[in-house]
Design a protein around this motif. Sequence first.
Motif, PDB file in Angstrom:
ATOM      1  N   ILE A   1       9.621 -21.824   3.331  1.00 33.07           N
ATOM      2  CA  ILE A   1       9.657 -23.300   3.361  1.00 33.07           C
ATOM      3  C   ILE A   1      10.535 -23.817   4.512  1.00 33.07           C
ATOM      4  O   ILE A   1      10.928 -24.977   4.532  1.00 33.07           O
ATOM      5  CB  ILE A   1      10.126 -23.899   2.011  1.00 33.07           C
ATOM      6  N   ALA A   2      10.830 -22.932   5.441  1.00 24.78           N
ATOM      7  CA  ALA A   2      11.589 -23.278   6.653  1.00 24.78           C
ATOM      8  C   ALA A   2      12.971 -23.842   6.345  1.00 24.78           C
ATOM      9  O   ALA A   2      13.497 -24.655   7.095  1.00 24.78           O
ATOM     10  CB  ALA A   2      10.807 -24.245   7.531  1.00 24.78           C
ATOM     11  N   GLU A   3      13.543 -23.364   5.241  1.00 28.89           N
ATOM     12  CA  GLU A   3      14.927 -23.758   4.942  1.00 28.89           C
ATOM     13  C   GLU A   3      15.857 -22.910   5.817  1.00 28.89           C
ATOM     14  O   GLU A   3      16.973 -23.303   6.108  1.00 28.89           O
ATOM     15  CB  GLU A   3      15.218 -23.552   3.461  1.00 28.89           C
ATOM     16  N   GLU A   4      15.354 -21.728   6.182  1.00 27.76           N
ATOM     17  CA  GLU A   4      16.079 -20.868   7.124  1.00 27.76           C
ATOM     18  C   GLU A   4      15.107 -20.343   8.167  1.00 27.76           C
ATOM     19  O   GLU A   4      13.891 -20.375   7.947  1.00 27.76           O
ATOM     20  CB  GLU A   4      16.738 -19.710   6.373  1.00 27.76           C
ATOM     21  N   ARG A   5      15.647 -19.875   9.291  1.00 26.94           N
ATOM     22  CA  ARG A   5      14.795 -19.346  10.370  1.00 26.94           C
ATOM     23  C   ARG A   5      14.917 -17.823  10.413  1.00 26.94           C
ATOM     24  O   ARG A   5      16.010 -17.285  10.190  1.00 26.94           O
ATOM     25  CB  ARG A   5      15.248 -19.917  11.720  1.00 26.94           C
ATOM     26  N   PRO A   6      13.820 -17.119  10.698  1.00 25.26           N
ATOM     27  CA  PRO A   6      13.926 -15.650  10.784  1.00 25.26           C
ATOM     28  C   PRO A   6      14.625 -15.244  12.089  1.00 25.26           C
ATOM     29  O   PRO A   6      14.547 -15.959  13.075  1.00 25.26           O
ATOM     30  CB  PRO A   6      12.462 -15.202  10.791  1.00 25.26           C
ATOM     31  N   THR A   7      15.306 -14.101  12.042  1.00 25.37           N
ATOM     32  CA  THR A   7      15.908 -13.578  13.268  1.00 25.37           C
ATOM     33  C   THR A   7      14.805 -12.986  14.145  1.00 25.37           C
ATOM     34  O   THR A   7      14.845 -13.062  15.360  1.00 25.37           O
ATOM     35  CB  THR A   7      16.937 -12.478  12.909  1.00 25.37           C
ATOM     36  N   LYS A   8      13.790 -12.430  13.464  1.00 27.90           N
ATOM     37  CA  LYS A   8      12.674 -11.792  14.172  1.00 27.90           C
ATOM     38  C   LYS A   8      11.415 -11.971  13.342  1.00 27.90           C
ATOM     39  O   LYS A   8      11.487 -12.066  12.112  1.00 27.90           O
ATOM     40  CB  LYS A   8      12.988 -10.294  14.332  1.00 27.90           C
ATOM     41  N   GLY A   9      10.275 -12.020  13.975  1.00 30.45           N
ATOM     42  CA  GLY A   9       9.002 -12.077  13.260  1.00 30.45           C
ATOM     43  C   GLY A   9       8.505 -13.500  13.048  1.00 30.45           C
ATOM     44  O   GLY A   9       9.143 -14.466  13.462  1.00 30.45           O
ATOM     45  N   LYS A  10       7.337 -13.561  12.374  1.00 29.83           N
ATOM     46  CA  LYS A  10       6.674 -14.856  12.193  1.00 29.83           C
ATOM     47  C   LYS A  10       6.322 -15.062  10.731  1.00 29.83           C
ATOM     48  O   LYS A  10       5.980 -14.110  10.020  1.00 29.83           O
ATOM     49  CB  LYS A  10       5.369 -14.887  13.004  1.00 29.83           C
ATOM     50  N   VAL A  11       6.388 -16.306  10.286  1.00 29.83           N
ATOM     51  CA  VAL A  11       5.936 -16.643   8.935  1.00 29.83           C
ATOM     52  C   VAL A  11       4.804 -17.663   9.087  1.00 29.83           C
ATOM     53  O   VAL A  11       5.012 -18.747   9.642  1.00 29.83           O
ATOM     54  CB  VAL A  11       7.086 -17.261   8.082  1.00 29.83           C
ATOM     55  N   LEU A  12       3.626 -17.275   8.620  1.00 27.62           N
ATOM     56  CA  LEU A  12       2.477 -18.171   8.761  1.00 27.62           C
ATOM     57  C   LEU A  12       2.071 -18.718   7.397  1.00 27.62           C
ATOM     58  O   LEU A  12       1.999 -17.975   6.411  1.00 27.62           O
ATOM     59  CB  LEU A  12       1.276 -17.429   9.366  1.00 27.62           C
TER      60      LEU A  12
ATOM     61  N   ASN B   1      -2.204 -20.114   8.389  1.00 27.63           N
ATOM     62  CA  ASN B   1      -2.345 -19.760   9.814  1.00 27.63           C
ATOM     63  C   ASN B   1      -1.467 -20.579  10.762  1.00 27.63           C
ATOM     64  O   ASN B   1      -1.674 -20.534  11.968  1.00 27.63           O
ATOM     65  CB  ASN B   1      -3.810 -19.867  10.265  1.00 27.63           C
ATOM     66  N   LYS B   2      -0.509 -21.319  10.214  1.00 25.59           N
ATOM     67  CA  LYS B   2       0.405 -22.059  11.092  1.00 25.59           C
ATOM     68  C   LYS B   2       1.799 -21.443  10.987  1.00 25.59           C
ATOM     69  O   LYS B   2       2.277 -21.193   9.866  1.00 25.59           O
ATOM     70  CB  LYS B   2       0.499 -23.533  10.656  1.00 25.59           C
ATOM     71  N   ASP B   3       2.424 -21.222  12.130  1.00 29.94           N
ATOM     72  CA  ASP B   3       3.779 -20.679  12.145  1.00 29.94           C
ATOM     73  C   ASP B   3       4.726 -21.777  11.645  1.00 29.94           C
ATOM     74  O   ASP B   3       4.910 -22.805  12.309  1.00 29.94           O
ATOM     75  CB  ASP B   3       4.145 -20.260  13.579  1.00 29.94           C
ATOM     76  N   VAL B   4       5.308 -21.571  10.479  1.00 27.02           N
ATOM     77  CA  VAL B   4       6.105 -22.642   9.864  1.00 27.02           C
ATOM     78  C   VAL B   4       7.369 -22.978  10.662  1.00 27.02           C
ATOM     79  O   VAL B   4       7.914 -24.074  10.527  1.00 27.02           O
ATOM     80  CB  VAL B   4       6.486 -22.328   8.389  1.00 27.02           C
ATOM     81  N   HIS B   5       7.807 -22.032  11.480  1.00 26.72           N
ATOM     82  CA  HIS B   5       9.025 -22.304  12.258  1.00 26.72           C
ATOM     83  C   HIS B   5       8.736 -22.898  13.632  1.00 26.72           C
ATOM     84  O   HIS B   5       9.636 -23.125  14.413  1.00 26.72           O
ATOM     85  CB  HIS B   5       9.877 -21.033  12.366  1.00 26.72           C
TER      86      HIS B   5
END
Lengths: 229, 303
Positions: free
Chosen positions: A51-62, A65-69
């Motif tokens: 839910i984009a409350e935090e950002r990943p250090t590496k990688g993608k969260v879709l 099909n949309k990159d939430v970050h």
Amino acid sequence: MKIISFEGVSKIYNSHSIALDNVTLAIEQGEFVSLAGKSGAGKSTLLKLLIAEERPTKGKVLFENKDVHRLPAGELPKLRRQIGMVFQDYKLLPDRTAYENVAYAMEVAGIEDQYVKRDVPQVLELVGLSNRTKNFPHELSGGEKQRVAIARALAQRPDMIVADEPTGNLDPLNTFEIVKLLLKINELGTTVLLATHNKEIVDSLERRVVILDQGKLVRDEEKGKYLIT
Amino acid sequence: MFAAFKRIIKSGWKNFRRNFGLSIAVIGIMAVTLFILSSLLLFDFLTREIVGVIRDKIDLSIYFNTQVAEADVLKARDMLAQIPDIESVTYVSRDQALQAFKIRHAGNDVVTNALEELGGNPLQASLNIKAKSSESYQSIVAFIQGAPFKDSIAKINFTENKTVIDRLNAILRAVQQAGIVIIILFTGLAVLVSFNSIRLAIYSFREEINVMKLVGAPKWFIRGPFVMMGFAAVLFASLVVMITLWIGILWLSPRLASFIPEINSLEFFKQNIFKMFVFQVVTGFVIMTFSTYLAMRKYLKEA
């Protein structure tokens, strides 16, 4: 069709605190997935990244099909309305009644008053709270509060419900009531991702189980059990 | 858009009522701030009025020897009227002076008998001069002392009051300068206090703000009700301040009038009551909105 994909996601706070380590995971539309693991395994971090409350250090969260970050700032509220979140500590607005808490979720989406008035009682009835609509959170039991939280998530007609330890503060009876409710929601077509450390719940569901241990995805089984080797 | 605005107003008002204790505290802080600002403005007005009245009382009179012809005095008047620093020159003839003297001392037998015994009109013709600024009198006196009609002058009364007027000028200047410093200082303090109080009030809502974000509320939809809550607090605070000021002026007005009858502070308050209320609401709303915006920015910024 994939609704969520975690692609090589890591979350590193510092060299001694790696919350997630290269997690790759996909969830299909309409699935019921249990995300299991001990406390500190990284379950909540994974959901926070979703839910984009935090950002990943590496990688993608879709999500769909949309990159939430990489969403524009104005799109983030919309994403959160598409993912109905249910939390262990309910996260209800304390100075609003059960009805108003549910209505708020619809109001933020700009839904017209006539639909709010029509839908909120229906959703509250679905979660078995027709007689508690005018009660404030402090007047409700833990189980009732969690039902309000689920009703609030449902009211937005989300594509997916994400529940982070929703039974963590509940007695066994209420725990199974909430799980039954989540199953019912899933049967109605909504994807459900349930994060829990409760072995009994995971084993009783006989659905897909993803197990995290020390930030790593260690198991992913259809109709699985809560097993850590 | 209108529906969203209606929801924001409704929600803000509900928050205001349901968090009554907090609302009262914010009203209190805002009332103190607005009271300080309004009092400073009133103080500034009263100082200016008092300064005006006192300055108005300062004048310069030139008395001419009794044997000087009226035409010469009028010539002197016309000459003085040309000086840019002079606002007005009023001619008082010997007859007018006598008339005024008689009226002033009517019923005083001693003065009337003395005047009869003297026979004729012993009073002098005079020119009453009002300068545009109290600081110009010195240069006007210097001009008169070098003027062609200087030998016709019996007396200039300003010279006698010179020390008093110089002192008064210094006091008036000091009061006005101090007034500006006080206004800036207290305004700054009042705004700072209310800003910090609003920050604390918003801090107590940080969990709710986070929940609203997680539910998917846009930033403006989260901020809106808090701005509305603030507006309601400002309205109530302004009402409290207006009532307090009214009571204060009712008490102060007769006391002030006994010192300076020309100043009617109650009348001024009555005439400007609406303007003052609008001033308070607008000022309060600006302070409140600015503080709310800054205080909430931190919680809305976090993902």
